[in-house]
Design an enzyme around this catalytic site. Structure first.
Site, PDB file in Angstrom:
ATOM      1  N   CYS A 189      17.866   9.489  38.049  1.00  0.00           N
ATOM      2  CA  CYS A 189      17.616  10.262  36.964  1.00  0.00           C
ATOM      3  C   CYS A 189      19.143  10.373  36.148  1.00  0.00           C
ATOM      4  CB  CYS A 189      17.213  11.682  37.518  1.00  0.00           C
ATOM      5  SG  CYS A 189      17.336  12.952  36.239  1.00  0.00           S
TER       6      CYS A 189
ATOM      7  N   CYS B 139      10.779  16.329  35.098  1.00  0.00           N
ATOM      8  CA  CYS B 139      12.372  16.645  34.587  1.00  0.00           C
ATOM      9  C   CYS B 139      12.637  16.213  33.362  1.00  0.00           C
ATOM     10  CB  CYS B 139      12.893  15.460  35.717  1.00  0.00           C
ATOM     11  SG  CYS B 139      14.594  15.112  35.058  1.00  0.00           S
TER      12      CYS B 139
ATOM     13  N   LYS C  65      34.428  50.832  40.234  1.00  0.00           N
ATOM     14  CA  LYS C  65      33.942  49.896  39.033  1.00  0.00           C
ATOM     15  C   LYS C  65      32.822  50.324  38.266  1.00  0.00           C
ATOM     16  CE  LYS C  65      35.477  45.985  38.862  1.00  0.00           C
ATOM     17  NZ  LYS C  65      36.624  45.456  37.943  1.00  0.00           N
TER      18      LYS C  65
ATOM     19  N   GLU D 143      42.786  57.800  37.608  1.00  0.00           N
ATOM     20  CA  GLU D 143      43.297  57.167  36.370  1.00  0.00           C
ATOM     21  C   GLU D 143      42.310  56.174  35.701  1.00  0.00           C
ATOM     22  OE1 GLU D 143      47.088  55.423  37.341  1.00  0.00           O
ATOM     23  OE2 GLU D 143      47.697  57.367  38.344  1.00  0.00           O
TER      24      GLU D 143
ATOM     25  N   CYS E 204      14.462  12.454  33.169  1.00  0.00           N
ATOM     26  CA  CYS E 204      13.887  11.233  33.422  1.00  0.00           C
ATOM     27  C   CYS E 204      12.499  11.481  33.561  1.00  0.00           C
ATOM     28  CB  CYS E 204      14.231  10.896  34.627  1.00  0.00           C
ATOM     29  SG  CYS E 204      13.675  11.826  35.951  1.00  0.00           S
TER      30      CYS E 204
ATOM     31  N   TYR F 194      51.651  52.999  35.081  1.00  0.00           N
ATOM     32  CA  TYR F 194      50.880  53.828  36.174  1.00  0.00           C
ATOM     33  C   TYR F 194      51.555  53.729  37.386  1.00  0.00           C
ATOM     34  CZ  TYR F 194      49.172  48.942  37.425  1.00  0.00           C
ATOM     35  OH  TYR F 194      49.236  47.742  37.596  1.00  0.00           O
TER      36      TYR F 194
ATOM     37  N   LYS G  99      41.184  52.988  34.670  1.00  0.00           N
ATOM     38  CA  LYS G  99      41.582  51.543  34.939  1.00  0.00           C
ATOM     39  C   LYS G  99      41.573  50.660  33.654  1.00  0.00           C
ATOM     40  CE  LYS G  99      40.765  47.885  38.400  1.00  0.00           C
ATOM     41  NZ  LYS G  99      40.628  46.870  37.630  1.00  0.00           N
TER      42      LYS G  99
ATOM     43  N   CYS H 297      14.563  17.447  40.997  1.00  0.00           N
ATOM     44  CA  CYS H 297      14.180  16.321  40.456  1.00  0.00           C
ATOM     45  C   CYS H 297      14.985  15.451  41.567  1.00  0.00           C
ATOM     46  CB  CYS H 297      14.806  15.813  39.240  1.00  0.00           C
ATOM     47  SG  CYS H 297      14.670  14.082  38.831  1.00  0.00           S
TER      48      CYS H 297
ATOM     49  N   ASP I 209      41.958  47.385  31.294  1.00  0.00           N
ATOM     50  CA  ASP I 209      41.558  46.126  31.564  1.00  0.00           C
ATOM     51  C   ASP I 209      42.765  45.369  30.689  1.00  0.00           C
ATOM     52  OD1 ASP I 209      40.347  43.759  32.191  1.00  0.00           O
ATOM     53  OD2 ASP I 209      38.857  43.799  30.918  1.00  0.00           O
TER      54      ASP I 209
HETATM   55  S1  IVH Z   1      47.617  51.014  40.511  1.00  0.00           S
HETATM   56  C1  IVH Z   1      48.222  48.591  44.463  1.00  0.00           C
HETATM   57  N1  IVH Z   1      46.463  51.995  38.221  1.00  0.00           N
HETATM   58  O1  IVH Z   1      44.031  46.988  38.241  1.00  0.00           O
HETATM   59  C2  IVH Z   1      47.855  48.191  43.224  1.00  0.00           C
HETATM   60  N2  IVH Z   1      46.165  49.749  38.629  1.00  0.00           N
HETATM   61  O2  IVH Z   1      42.501  45.714  40.652  1.00  0.00           O
HETATM   62  C3  IVH Z   1      47.913  49.534  42.171  1.00  0.00           C
HETATM   63  N3  IVH Z   1      45.043  48.790  36.676  1.00  0.00           N
HETATM   64  O3  IVH Z   1      46.455  44.764  39.571  1.00  0.00           O
HETATM   65  C4  IVH Z   1      47.344  49.404  41.098  1.00  0.00           C
HETATM   66  N4  IVH Z   1      44.963  50.247  35.589  1.00  0.00           N
HETATM   67  O4  IVH Z   1      46.405  45.564  37.070  1.00  0.00           O
HETATM   68  C5  IVH Z   1      46.658  50.978  38.949  1.00  0.00           C
HETATM   69  N5  IVH Z   1      45.853  53.014  36.406  1.00  0.00           N
HETATM   70  C6  IVH Z   1      45.872  52.115  37.054  1.00  0.00           C
HETATM   71  C7  IVH Z   1      45.495  50.749  36.771  1.00  0.00           C
HETATM   72  C8  IVH Z   1      45.574  49.758  37.556  1.00  0.00           C
HETATM   73  C9  IVH Z   1      44.705  49.071  35.662  1.00  0.00           C
HETATM   74  C10 IVH Z   1      44.823  47.225  37.336  1.00  0.00           C
HETATM   75  C11 IVH Z   1      46.180  46.605  37.865  1.00  0.00           C
HETATM   76  C12 IVH Z   1      46.020  46.162  39.181  1.00  0.00           C
HETATM   77  C13 IVH Z   1      44.461  45.930  39.128  1.00  0.00           C
HETATM   78  C14 IVH Z   1      43.670  46.125  40.440  1.00  0.00           C
END
Ligand code: IVH
Length: 678
Positions: A438, A402, A307, A115, A405, A221, A117, A433, A119
């Site tokens: 200073c 520096c 990531k 899925e 001073c 999610y 992720k 320094c 932000d």
């Molecule tokens: S599942 C046990 N699914 O990412 C944690 N998290 O770095 C299960 N997040 O705290 C999380 N999208 O706030 C899950 N599709 C997704 C997500 C997601 C964003 C965030 C979530 C979590 C953090 C972990």
């Protein structure tokens, strides 16, 4: 009695400070002031406003109901802790996790639900008999803030389900790029950093009508409540059937090649998504398999976060700012033409040191530089676009003096290093320094001394310390405690005023008896951070004991390695430091010793130690018992943690069966660092 002029100045000062603090808090989640200080100032302002009603500003936080106050939200305990995820960022790391999963699943074949992720901010959303009754932030993972009314402003989230179900759902509160831009246009004067921070600030507003205008969204999610489908994906489809807003950016993958392809495809699409995403979450789809895989202290074994690579942007170098820290280390910072990286406007970027500037980057004036932002830290200059270098551009050279001073800059010997076999000595890359007088160093030292994590004199901010130094009232740390003899002169300084003078003088009096670890942090000893300071403060009976610590005593502290021992000894032995401690004592600084029981954050928790560890088992036992843990020989349902080293055997199996968090040494160190949150 205050004159009208003085009252006006003070009302303006307090109003500005309070507005700035609450803007920062609610917009970016930044804490400029502690709650008590905020409330105190609000009270001071209210009292001035009642004496001089004609001077009260229309935007006063006491008048304006739209201004959020800092009172806390109701706390709520999560039935199931909200964990975080371990990160992966290379195919090798993904393969390693795959092997770990395969081994533990013992022949069962996993499916992966991948899925996007999102932000934003994780949220637990609770329905009872089909009615939305509660929305709680992650908080520390165990207890969060109830922000139900604010979450209810999210249009896509129904308040009533078609069926009278009891559900706990997890999802991410987000702000779409489109809403983010709308908000930015609406508040042109405010620093709105990125959708996540703005969404965080919006969730903390006290007035849901204002939250509604911000246009938050949520994408769910996870269905936490057991007893529905056997597979995660089927649960998500069930939620969609209930018209709940579920994260649509997801795909089932049959193997790690497909997982990797999904990660790469999603990364390529990240700029076209309606929401900001920062990776991919890879989850085992089958719930029974998840249960077999279990969790560690902070995160489930059944999921990982992939990531994305940090974003890179090209911009123009405008100059280099040289700043000097409290240890005298010179740090060059690149000042660049503002550029947006990942939704944040960047104007400064780290250059680390002059070896980097001169030897690695070979930076020239007005160069075009690539910046990269990883995590929340300040972006760094990673490379240069040489094709755009101006023909007559001058190369940057190592400064010889520096910037504060003008004294010479040197490379110090590496802390704790001994001459090598060939007699050569290792030197630090950083330029330093070494002038103890200073001004830039002294300023940084004093700022550190009064900072929140040290003596915590919050009414003495960086600006105030600078002013006191400029006016000649403070040159060294101990001068702070002589300020009260100059009360009248201080009050006469433009920009100070009697209220703020009274405030910081009182705060300094109180600081004299701050606990010993805070004083030790404040002294700024190399390598001694919060944890080492606590250990030292626990070891020492009082300041006098600390002053006379011997080599043998320091070596007897189990957590202290040779570098730490040497750093503390170097500091305490130096005559100027001995003098400083004596002067502080004579001025009435008398820190409270640390009471051991209060400092046993893990009291009531039990841990079993197993496997081969990087240090002696007895050392771990000693350290853990110091922190309040009870160490036990066997794993039972009552055991809170298993500290497992290499080749752990039956105890590890037992802990897995009982779903007891299994901690590596790294996990344990992190747990000690963060405290017993879960
Ligand atoms: S599942 C046990 N699914 O990412 C944690 N998290 O770095 C299960 N997040 O705290 C999380 N999208 O706030 C899950 N599709 C997704 C997500 C997601 C964003 C965030 C979530 C979590 C953090 C972990």
């Amino acid at each position: 009695m205050l004159t009208t002029q003085k009252a006006l100045e003070e009302i303006n000062r307090l109003t500005d400070l309070l507005l700035r603090a609450s803007e920062a808090y609610y917009n970016s989640g930044e804490v400029l002031m502690e709650d008590e200080e905020f409330d105190l100032m609000l009270g001071q302002l209210a009292s001035l406003e009642s004496q001089f009603p004609e001077l009260a500003r229309p935007d006063s936080p006491n008048k304006n109901v739209g201004t959020p106050t800092k009172s806390d939200f109701k706390k709520s305990k999560h039935q199931t802790p909200m964990l975080s995820l371990e990160n992966l960022s290379t195919p090798e790391e993904l393969a390693q996790w795959g092997e770990q999963v395969e081994k533990k699943l013992d022949g069962l074949v996993p499916l992966f639900c991948c899925e996007a992720k999102l932000d934003g901010l994780s949220m637990s959303v609770i329905f009872e008999k089909g009615r939305l009754v509660r929305a709680v932030t992650r908080g520390n993972g165990e207890v969060g803030d109830e922000v139900t009314e604010n979450v209810k402003t999210i249009k896509s989230l129904p308040h009533q389900l078609k069926e009278p179900l009891d559900l706990e759902l997890r999802g991410e509160v987000v702000m779409s790029w489109a809403e983010f831009e709308k908000n930015r246009a609406q508040f042109p004067d405010q620093v709105i950093k990125n959708p996540r921070n703005f969404a965080a600030g919006s969730l903390r507003l006290k007035d849901p009508a204002l939250v509604k205008k911000r246009g938050l969204d949520i994408l769910l999610y996870d269905l936490v409540t057991p007893g529905f489908k056997e597979e995660h994906q089927a649960n998500l489809i069930l939620l969609e059937g209930l018209d709940l807003p579920v994260n649509p950016f997801r795909e089932l993958c049959h193997n790690l090649d497909e997982v990797l392809a999904f990660c790469q495809k999603t990364e390529a699409l990240r700029d076209q998504m309606a929401f900001k995403i920062d990776g991919v979450v890879i989850k085992i789809n089958h719930l029974e398999q998840r249960a077999r895989l279990g969790r560690t202290q902070k995160s489930p074994v059944w999921a990982r976060a992939w990531k994305f690579r940090p974003q890179r942007k090209l911009t123009r170098l405008l100059g280099i700012e040289n700043s000097l820290g409290r240890t005298g280390v010179l740090t060059p910072v690149a000042l660049v033409e503002p550029v947006d990286i990942d939704g944040t406007e960047v104007r400064r970027a780290s250059l680390h040191n002059y070896k980097e500037v001169v030897d690695r980057l070979h930076l020239h004036e007005k160069d075009w530089v690539f910046l990269e932002k990883g995590g929340d830290i300040i972006p760094k200059v990673v490379s240069i676009d040489l094709t755009q270098r101006l023909p007559d551009a001058q190369a940057y050279a190592k400064p010889q003096a520096c910037p504060s001073c003008q004294g010479p800059l040197t490379h110090a010997q590496k802390s704790g290093s001994k001459p090598k076999e060939d007699g050569t000595i290792e030197y630090e890359i950083d330029q330093r320094c070494t002038n103890a007088r200073c001004p830039a160093q002294l300023l940084a030292k004093i700022e550190h001394f009064v900072s929140k994590k040290a003596m915590d004199v919050s009414s003495l901010g960086a600006k105030m310390v600078e002013l006191l130094m400029q006016k000649g009232f403070v040159a060294q740390i101990d001068d702070l405690f002589r300020l009260k003899a100059h009360r009248a002169e201080l009050e006469a300084i433009k920009g100070l005023g009697d209220i703020s003078v009274a405030k910081f003088l009182n705060a300094l009096e109180t600081a004299k008896t701050q606990p010993l670890d805070r004083l030790i942090i404040g002294l700024g000893i190399n390598n001694v951070g919060e944890r080492a300071a606590k250990t030292l403060a626990l070891f020492c009976k009082d300041l006098n004991h600390f002053k006379g610590l011997s080599l043998a005593e320091l070596e007897s502290i189990p957590e202290f390695g040779p570098v730490m021992v040497q750093s503390v000894l170097d500091w305490t032995k130096a005559p100027e430091n001995q003098d400083l401690l004596l002067r502080l004592t004579n001025l009435g600084v008398n820190p409270e010793p640390l009471a051991r029981p209060q400092n046993q954050p893990f009291k009531g928790k039990s841990v079993c130690i197993t496997g081969t560890l990087s240090k002696k088992r007895s050392d771990w036992k000693f350290q853990l018992e110091q922190l309040g843990f009870k160490t036990v020989e066997a794993v039972s349902a009552k055991t809170d943690y298993l500290l497992a080293g290499e080749e752990a055997g039956s105890k590890l199996k037992k802990a897995q069966q009982l779903n007891i968090p299994i901690l590596s040494e790294k996990d344990m160190n992190e747990l000690i660092e963060s405290g017993p949150t879960l």
